[in-house]
Design an enzyme around this catalytic site. Structure first.
Site, PDB file in Angstrom:
ATOM      1  N   LYS A  55      48.822  42.572  49.140  1.00  0.00           N
ATOM      2  CA  LYS A  55      48.541  42.743  50.571  1.00  0.00           C
ATOM      3  C   LYS A  55      47.681  41.574  51.035  1.00  0.00           C
ATOM      4  CE  LYS A  55      45.754  45.556  53.796  1.00  0.00           C
ATOM      5  NZ  LYS A  55      45.009  46.816  54.028  1.00  0.00           N
ATOM      6  N   ASP A  87      41.674  42.252  59.357  1.00  0.00           N
ATOM      7  CA  ASP A  87      42.119  43.575  59.796  1.00  0.00           C
ATOM      8  C   ASP A  87      41.132  44.136  60.820  1.00  0.00           C
ATOM      9  OD1 ASP A  87      43.173  46.087  60.117  1.00  0.00           O
ATOM     10  OD2 ASP A  87      42.564  46.829  58.125  1.00  0.00           O
ATOM     11  N   LYS A 105      38.962  49.136  64.754  1.00  0.00           N
ATOM     12  CA  LYS A 105      37.881  49.560  63.859  1.00  0.00           C
ATOM     13  C   LYS A 105      36.548  49.481  64.605  1.00  0.00           C
ATOM     14  CE  LYS A 105      39.764  48.086  59.396  1.00  0.00           C
ATOM     15  NZ  LYS A 105      39.824  49.424  58.801  1.00  0.00           N
ATOM     16  N   ASP A 164      45.822  50.932  62.253  1.00  0.00           N
ATOM     17  CA  ASP A 164      44.892  50.495  61.212  1.00  0.00           C
ATOM     18  C   ASP A 164      45.412  50.829  59.807  1.00  0.00           C
ATOM     19  OD1 ASP A 164      42.658  49.360  60.128  1.00  0.00           O
ATOM     20  OD2 ASP A 164      41.299  51.016  60.615  1.00  0.00           O
ATOM     21  N   GLU A 192      47.806  49.547  58.283  1.00  0.00           N
ATOM     22  CA  GLU A 192      48.765  48.454  58.356  1.00  0.00           C
ATOM     23  C   GLU A 192      49.187  47.914  56.986  1.00  0.00           C
ATOM     24  OE1 GLU A 192      45.636  48.024  58.382  1.00  0.00           O
ATOM     25  OE2 GLU A 192      45.407  46.304  57.063  1.00  0.00           O
ATOM     26  N   ARG A 228      50.133  49.301  54.225  1.00  0.00           N
ATOM     27  CA  ARG A 228      51.359  49.902  53.672  1.00  0.00           C
ATOM     28  C   ARG A 228      52.585  49.379  54.403  1.00  0.00           C
ATOM     29  NH1 ARG A 228      49.024  55.745  54.954  1.00  0.00           N
ATOM     30  NH2 ARG A 228      47.125  54.547  54.639  1.00  0.00           N
TER      31      ARG A 228
END
Ligand code: BES
Ligand code: MN
Ligand code: ZN
Length: 488
Positions: free
Chosen positions: A252, A257, A264, A334, A336, A338
């Site tokens: 990943k 993020d 977040k 969030d 994301e 996966r």
């Protein structure tokens, strides 16, 4: 740090390992005699007993072969395993790095001991200070060389070489994770993996157009709110037989993020610069394999994106079609990681016949709650793979702990509108994330998912060789796993 091996000591500082409740080691006796018993003196009076990592510093008289001698507690000899030895090397570097002296010689009992002490020293010497512009000379380390003093120099060098390659992988992973997200974004990360070509790695990078052609809309959806283009990095280490099926590593690589539209909270959001820790681990591993010219074929695949909110960003409620054809309702932008991994995993199986796939991802906050910072979470249906990875983790000190998969958890991914949703609810967050990934792994494929969210970076107390915010978790574990199970 320059690491060397020699059969005699020549350095500014000389270090001896002292057994717990033992006397002065043989190697120290000549110097002790020359200095009228200064070293023996250091063993008495104070609290030094030889307990693991205790240190006593001895200032040597003018004219002695060294300027300083250090006695370091080695604990009980029976308990002196690889971790303890690495810790001794690391602690010696830590306490002497800014001593003002340049070279340190450490006496070791065997070639294997020397190699482990050396790798601890190498990792502890790591610094990430490129972004400081005002460091004064006395804020920079003075130590530039560590030499291991050992009888069988050749054997020690041979034992160190593969460990050193693994450590180079760790260092590369640390550098990538430590880098700020304005400098490390999908395209600049892709440029970094290109540098591995110098070591014989075959590197290919796919951009958004190519990924769209492959139907990778789950991955692309994550990156669509970012000003930066998403990338798929492909690294091939072809050290094995021609045509032999590869081991595949998937990482990943969310370079930052924010959470996207499911934004977040502000505090500590800066830590999400490390959300590409899985991709860093894969890149570091490929580097390690290439450096030691591993006799195996391994493909590293990294999904590089930035998860940002803007007018073009993916919304909660969007439905995306993954490369596998399965549709996903986005309920939380969030979740994301996966979405990135599912398309890369699919790519791995469509383009190769993997002997095994291991994916690494800073996937869930829940794994930090479950396991803290000392084990990565491991999810697999293969007992063999679980055992291989567990063992490799113990050997190199990057441990994994198995957690369950199961159809009961899988049903939490049901969506009213699509084949699945991208979150499972509050319960068992790490497991439902793993269940999600499992839906993109074909039957019969030997696959494990490692959730490294708790170990990729650690604030606060940690082992001595883990010196920076980014731990560089992964390369040593994976390199060992491959060496012990897929080579030769
Ligand atoms: N990158 C995070 C996971 C993470 C959290 C890594 C803390 C390291 C430290 C991931 O993309 C994420 O945001 N996961 C969510 C999933 C949730 C929305 C289902 C989480 O864990 O809260
Ligand atoms: Mn996230
Ligand atoms: Zn993330």
């Amino acid at each position: 740090m320059k690491i060397t091996f020699a059969d005699s000591a020549k350095a500014d500082i000389v270090a001896f390992i002292v057994d717990e409740d033992g006397g002065l080691p043989e190697a120290a006796k000549a110097l002790d005699k020359e200095t009228d018993g200064l070293l023996s003196e250091a063993l008495s009076g104070g609290r030094f007993t030889g307990k693991k990592d205790q240190q006593a510093l001895v200032v040597l008289p003018k004219g002695a072969d060294f300027r300083r001698a250090v006695l370091i507690g080695g604990g009980k000899p029976k308990k002196r395993d690889a971790r303890v030895l690495e810790g001794l090397g690391a602690n010696l570097v830590k306490s002497n790095a800014a001593s003002g002296f340049k070279t340190l010689a450490i006496h070791a009992d065997s070639a294997e001991d020397a190699a482990r002490i050396a790798v601890g020293a190498k990792l502890a010497a790591y610094r990430f200070d490129d972004y400081f512009t005002k460091l004064k000379p006395d804020q920079k380390p003075s130590l530039t060389g560590v030499s291991l003093v050992v009888e069988d120099v050749k054997a020690a060098k041979a034992a160190f070489a593969p460990l050193s390659a693994g450590a180079e992988g760790t260092i590369l992973a640390r550098n990538l994770v430590n880098m700020p997200p304005n400098d490390l974004y999908p395209e600049s990360f892709a440029a970094k993996i290109k540098e591995l070509e110098d070591l014989g790695v075959e590197v290919e990078v796919l951009g958004e157009k190519q990924m769209a052609k492959l139907g990778m809309h789950a991955l692309l959806g994550v990156g669509q709110g970012s000003a930066r283009d998403s990338q798929l990095g492909i690294m091939k280490w072809n050290g094995g037989k021609d045509g032999e099926d590869p081991v595949i590593l998937v990482g990943k690589g969310v370079c930052f993020d924010t959470g996207g539209i499911s934004l977040k909270p502000g505090p500590l959001m800066e830590e999400m610069r490390g959300d590409m820790g899985g991709a860093a681990a894969v890149t570091g591993t490929i580097r390690a394999l290439a450096e030691r010219k591993a006799k195996v074929n391994v493909v590293g695949l990294i999904g590089l994106v930035e998860n940002m909110p803007d007018g073009a960003a993916q919304r909660p409620g969007d439905i995306v079609k993954s490369a596998s054809g399965q549709t996903i309702e986005i309920q939380n932008t969030d979740a994301e990681g996966r979405l990135v991994l599912c398309d890369v995993l699919w790519y791995a199986q469509e383009h190769f016949k993997p002997k095994a796939i291991v994916d690494l991802a800073t996937l869930t906050g829940a794994i930090v709650i479950s396991l803290g910072h000392h084990h990565a979470g491991m999810f697999t249906e293969s007992d063999d793979l679980a055992e291989e990875l567990t063992k490799a983790g113990f050997t190199e000190g990057e441990r994994v702990w198995r957690l369950p998969l199961g159809p009961e958890y899988d049903s939490l991914l049901k969506s009213k509108f699509a084949d699945m949703r991208n979150i499972g609810g509050r319960a068992a967050g790490s497991i439902t994330a793993a269940q999600f990934l499992k839906r993109f792994v074909k039957d019969g494929v030997k696959w494990a998912h490692l959730d490294i969210a708790g170990v990729a970076w650690v604030e606060g107390e940690k082992v001595a060789l883990d010196v920076s915010w980014a731990s560089g978790f992964g390369p040593r574990l994976l390199d060992r796993w491959i060496a012990d199970n897929y080579e030769g």
